[in-house]
Design a protein around this motif. Structure first.
Motif, short mmCIF file in Angstrom:
data_model
loop_
_atom_site.label_atom_id
_atom_site.label_comp_id
_atom_site.label_asym_id
_atom_site.label_seq_id
_atom_site.Cartn_x
_atom_site.Cartn_y
_atom_site.Cartn_z
N CYS A 1 0.82 -1.20 0.00
CA CYS A 1 0.00 0.00 0.00
C CYS A 1 0.86 1.26 0.00
O CYS A 1 0.58 2.22 -0.74
N THR A 2 1.92 1.27 0.81
CA THR A 2 2.82 2.43 0.82
C THR A 2 3.55 2.57 -0.50
O THR A 2 3.72 3.68 -1.03
N LYS B 1 1.13 4.00 -3.11
CA LYS B 1 0.95 5.44 -2.92
C LYS B 1 2.10 6.22 -3.53
O LYS B 1 1.91 7.24 -4.18
N HIS B 2 3.33 5.72 -3.32
CA HIS B 2 4.50 6.38 -3.87
C HIS B 2 4.49 6.33 -5.39
O HIS B 2 4.83 7.34 -6.06
N ARG C 1 1.86 6.17 -7.37
CA ARG C 1 0.84 7.10 -7.87
C ARG C 1 1.26 8.54 -7.70
O ARG C 1 0.99 9.38 -8.57
N ALA C 2 1.94 8.85 -6.60
CA ALA C 2 2.43 10.21 -6.40
C ALA C 2 3.50 10.56 -7.43
O ALA C 2 3.64 11.72 -7.83
N ASP D 1 -7.69 0.91 7.39
CA ASP D 1 -6.83 1.46 6.33
C ASP D 1 -7.56 1.30 5.00
O ASP D 1 -7.43 0.29 4.30
N PHE E 1 -7.28 2.79 2.08
CA PHE E 1 -6.49 2.70 0.85
C PHE E 1 -6.01 1.27 0.63
O PHE E 1 -6.09 0.73 -0.48
N CYS E 2 -5.49 0.65 1.68
CA CYS E 2 -4.99 -0.73 1.57
C CYS E 2 -6.12 -1.69 1.23
O CYS E 2 -5.98 -2.54 0.34
N ASN F 1 -7.29 -1.28 -2.42
CA ASN F 1 -6.34 -1.43 -3.52
C ASN F 1 -5.42 -2.63 -3.41
O ASN F 1 -5.02 -3.19 -4.45
#
Length: 508
Positions: free
Chosen positions: A381-382, A385-386, A388-389, A415, A417-418, A421
């Motif tokens: 998940c982290t 996010k990276h 997509r950023a 969580d 987002f997790c 996704n």
């Protein structure tokens, strides 16, 4: 005794020599030597060398040397792996014995020194015979791996001739390490029925077959000594050093981070009381009496009986370069069948930027079909996010999911987002309803890590070059074993052709 016979030594092989293809018209020398064998112990041997006086080439059992007295003379090894490998002057190790040594290193997690002791005590029946030493085992290990690498690359190994035996392999090891990065493992393009599923379309539908593959990524707490300067990746001159050559001047400076005062004579800190106290306390913590006293205090409950001690304010955390620093972890990319396809050293931490770089190096953009359908990672998940950023499109055809164990125990239901996704239950391709089981083994890294992490005491004091070479070779041995297991289980292990990996993803 036995006699080592030179391969292709009866005729000159030097291009341009007037006697090329003819019998060598020169000196023949014989030397007494010893051969360490697997089944017969240590054997006396006769080592035969030939010298061509026309082209000044010496032919030895493993290699040839042209103009041997020249400072830049090279040892040009014959193609393939000889039956006996030269590990010291007039000393050879049998190839069958070396295969046993490699297996001991890979699966008993022992060093070359331990291997030598086991041989001397357990495989040599004559106590008066010559002893094998760890240095010989390491030289045989390096030479066998380099010869195997060059045979795979269809090239010839060349090593300097007039140099100390301890440094003879250095440049060759560095070059091999460079070739092994990212996609260098021989089974990098591996596929089998345990890590890839090909599904045919329903009957009557004119649709292409679908191929679903997966990779699992995880880190292992393993590392080599590194420069104490933050974010520095320079190679240390010696694993005992605290700083690389570029930052060597910092050794004369106070070791407390942020302090630029010179270190006092006999100390690694300046004369400031707080800094000196930190150094002395750090040294004391490393002593046995300090640790034993702390244990005794904890056992007797003296700390709990002294409330005034708990009221003392905490001292601010001090960062220092008093001792050596090690790299953070080793990251592995593993197929669900336990084949390790890539490895990378993370110097600072297992952050998303470093992790993404490892993923992109393992699955480069010029080989789009190499990228798996699913990348399974405990912190997907982290990482997502990276990605997509960063607005990165390279992994748009790869789904990032958390492995089943961590998704079940470490990732909170809150969580969003997790759960929206990276929850593996979102992807029906990962679960077989008919067999009621997960299609891919997402816990494979935990199983591989249990094997890989046991190399910690073996590699802890190695230089960076030897550390990387050793671990890459251990992975190669492990992969060879796993491939054999998969073949015996009927899982059809295979290598995907590079031309197929170059195809764009939409081409089926």
């Amino acid at each position: 005794g036995a006699e080592i016979v030179l391969s292709h030594a009866s005729k000159c092989e030097t291009d341009g020599c007037s006697r090329k293809g003819l019998s060598i018209a020169g000196k023949r020398h014989e030397y007494a030597g010893k051969l360490f064998t697997r089944r017969r112990g240590v054997l006396p041997i006769r080592i035969v060398t030939l010298y061509c006086k026309e082209c000044h080439t010496t032919y030895r059992p493993n290699y040839i040397v042209r103009h041997a007295s020249s400072p830049d003379a090279k040892r040009e090894y014959y193609v393939g792996i000889p039956e006996a490998l030269e590990v010291a002057q007039h000393t050879y190790i049998d190839k069958d014995l070396l295969i046993l040594f490699r297996a001991q290193m890979a699966f008993a997690h022992v060093s070359g020194d331990t291997v030598a002791r086991v041989y001397n005590l357990g495989l040599t029946s004559d106590p008066t015979s010559a002893s094998l030493i760890g240095e010989m085992v390491w030289h045989a290990f390096y030479l066998h791996a380099l010869l195997s690498h060059h045979q795979y690359q269809s090239s010839r190994l060349e090593l300097p001739h007039n140099c100390p035996h301890s440094t003879r392999f250095d440049n060759a090891l560095c070059e091999r390490n460079r070739c092994m990065r990212a996609t260098g493992q021989r089974l990098w393009a591996h596929a089998c029925d345990d890590c890839e599923r090909v599904t045919r379309p329903p009957a009557g539908r004119d649709e292409p077959w679908t191929r679903t593959s997966a990779c699992v990524m995880d880190g292992v707490t393993l590392g080599h000594p590194r420069c104490n300067q933050r974010y520095c990746r320079n190679t240390l001159r010696s694993p005992r050093d605290r700083f690389c050559q570029q930052h060597a001047a910092l050794q004369q400076q106070c070791a407390i981070e942020g302090c630029t005062e010179p270190a006092s004579t006999g100390f690694r800190t300046c004369s400031l009381e707080l800094h000196r106290a930190h150094e002395l306390e750090t040294l004391e913590r490393g002593t046995a009496i300090y640790r034993l006293r702390r244990r005794a205090e904890n056992a007797s409950g003296r700390r709990a009986a002294a409330p005034e001690a708990s009221k003392q304010p905490r001292r601010p955390r001090i960062r220092s370069a008093l001792t050596r620093k090690w790299t953070h972890n080793e990251q592995l990319m593993v197929r669900p069948c336990r084949i390790i396809i890539s490895r990378a050293t993370f110097f600072e931490s297992e952050g998303p930027a470093e992790t993404l770089r490892f993923v992109l190096d393992t699955f480069p953009s010029h080989l789009p079909r190499s990228r798996p359908s699913f990348l399974i990672y405990d912190n997907s998940c982290t990482l997502l996010k990276h990605i997509r950023a960063s607005r990165l499109e390279d992994l748009s055809h790869t789904a990032l999911t958390v492995d089943v164990f961590h998704a079940n125990t470490k990732h909170s239901d809150s969580d969003e987002f997790c759960q929206e996704n990276c929850n593996p239950a979102l992807f029906p391709e990962l679960y077989d309803d008919e067999d009621r089981r997960w299609v891919f083994n997402s816990s494979v890294c935990e199983q591989v890590n249990a094997w890989f992490g046991r190399f910690l005491p073996v590699v802890r004091e190695m230089s960076e070059v030897h550390y990387n070479f050793f671990l890459d070779e251990m992975i190669a041995i492990y992969n060879e074993y796993r491939e054999r297991v998969l073949a015996n289980r009927g899982k059809r292990p295979r290598l995907i052709p590079v031309d197929e990996l170059k195809l764009p993803l939409q081409v089926m």
